[in-house]
Design a protein around this motif. Sequence first.
Motif, mmCIF file in Angstrom:
data_model
loop_
_atom_site.group_PDB
_atom_site.id
_atom_site.type_symbol
_atom_site.label_atom_id
_atom_site.label_comp_id
_atom_site.label_asym_id
_atom_site.label_seq_id
_atom_site.Cartn_x
_atom_site.Cartn_y
_atom_site.Cartn_z
ATOM 1 N N GLY A 46 -7.282 0.822 -9.595
ATOM 2 C CA GLY A 46 -6.009 0.481 -10.231
ATOM 3 C C GLY A 46 -5.024 -0.235 -9.348
ATOM 4 N N ALA A 47 -5.307 -0.348 -8.037
ATOM 5 C CA ALA A 47 -4.370 -1.005 -7.130
ATOM 6 C C ALA A 47 -4.746 -2.460 -6.937
ATOM 7 N N MET A 48 -3.716 -3.296 -6.754
ATOM 8 C CA MET A 48 -3.957 -4.701 -6.436
ATOM 9 C C MET A 48 -4.583 -4.793 -5.054
ATOM 10 N N ARG A 49 -5.522 -5.689 -4.869
ATOM 11 C CA ARG A 49 -6.176 -5.836 -3.580
ATOM 12 C C ARG A 49 -5.404 -6.809 -2.689
ATOM 13 N N PRO A 50 -4.815 -6.291 -1.602
ATOM 14 C CA PRO A 50 -4.119 -7.179 -0.691
ATOM 15 C C PRO A 50 -5.109 -8.084 0.022
ATOM 16 N N MET A 55 0.822 -1.204 0.000
ATOM 17 C CA MET A 55 0.000 0.000 0.000
ATOM 18 C C MET A 55 0.859 1.259 0.000
ATOM 19 N N LEU A 56 1.974 1.225 0.702
ATOM 20 C CA LEU A 56 2.884 2.368 0.690
ATOM 21 C C LEU A 56 3.464 2.587 -0.699
ATOM 22 N N VAL A 57 3.853 1.489 -1.352
ATOM 23 C CA VAL A 57 4.401 1.599 -2.703
ATOM 24 C C VAL A 57 3.346 2.150 -3.659
ATOM 25 N N MET A 58 2.138 1.622 -3.572
ATOM 26 C CA MET A 58 1.055 2.113 -4.421
ATOM 27 C C MET A 58 0.840 3.610 -4.217
ATOM 28 N N ALA A 59 0.831 4.048 -2.964
ATOM 29 C CA ALA A 59 0.587 5.454 -2.674
ATOM 30 C C ALA A 59 1.714 6.341 -3.196
ATOM 31 N N VAL A 60 2.945 5.931 -2.928
ATOM 32 C CA VAL A 60 4.096 6.751 -3.316
ATOM 33 C C VAL A 60 4.249 6.822 -4.834
ATOM 34 N N THR A 61 4.149 5.677 -5.496
ATOM 35 C CA THR A 61 4.366 5.674 -6.948
ATOM 36 C C THR A 61 3.213 6.341 -7.698
ATOM 37 N N SER A 62 1.984 6.036 -7.325
ATOM 38 C CA SER A 62 0.849 6.653 -8.017
ATOM 39 C C SER A 62 0.814 8.153 -7.739
ATOM 40 N N GLY A 63 1.053 8.539 -6.483
ATOM 41 C CA GLY A 63 1.029 9.958 -6.151
ATOM 42 C C GLY A 63 2.085 10.739 -6.904
ATOM 43 N N TRP A 111 -5.228 1.453 2.933
ATOM 44 C CA TRP A 111 -4.728 0.697 4.088
ATOM 45 C C TRP A 111 -5.416 1.077 5.390
ATOM 46 N N VAL A 112 -5.552 2.368 5.649
ATOM 47 C CA VAL A 112 -6.165 2.790 6.917
ATOM 48 C C VAL A 112 -7.621 2.361 6.983
ATOM 49 N N PHE A 113 -8.379 2.588 5.883
ATOM 50 C CA PHE A 113 -9.797 2.246 5.887
ATOM 51 C C PHE A 113 -10.119 1.020 5.027
#
Length: 236
Positions: free
Chosen positions: A229-233, A129-137, A221-223
């Motif tokens: 577009g993100a993979m669902r963990p 989730m951190l990678v998704m947030a950082v790269t997409s952002g 991640w928080v909610f």
Amino acid sequence: MDDLQTARPGILRRIIAFPLTLMVLEFLAVAMAASAATVGLKGLFSHGTPGYFLGGLGVAVLAILVFLACTRWIERRSAHDLPLATMTKDLPLGILIGGALFTLMTGIVALLGGLSVEGVNGIGALWAMLVMAVTSGTIEEILFRGILLRHVEAMLGTWTALVVTSALFGAAHLANDGASLFAAFAIAMEAGILLGAAYLWKRRLWIPIGIHAAWNFTQGWVFSVPVSGAMRPRAC
């Protein structure tokens, strides 16, 4: 007069310096570099490891460096969109705004009875989730605000640029799993306008990058709300 004519850029340089040409060249350069780096990241690291997060940071940094190289060597201007001097102030502000806005929105939906908990993303989903947030952002803000919005604005004006890039931002999410026309419209109206306005506010990218990254991380991640577009963990 002869000196002025000698100093005038050649036709090739004038073509390259035209906003539409710059927009295409820079968009392709950043998008191709980020896509190649993302493929490499997924092949080198497992999603649930700190190494995956460090690799994601590397992808984001690469996108920034390619963008800075484009502004320096193609546009021949200073990189006022991503000044290091304001990063430590702008980026935390954007993160605070993004996290707070999504939290507020989720709270309102919960109070209205529109929220139900079906599963929660555990600690194992943190790195992905951190990678998704950082790269997409980072990548999407460079592409849509740092490149598209800025150059469309130069050609058609600020309001037209905000409308066009917001619509394109929503349309870009139509290719994601589970996407719909309404979802794309909502993303254009909410995220496209919000992030475009955040860039136009200071004419710098750190704040919209922070808002975008924090919004996606708080959502995913928080909610534990699916992010387009993100993979669902796996939930736990």
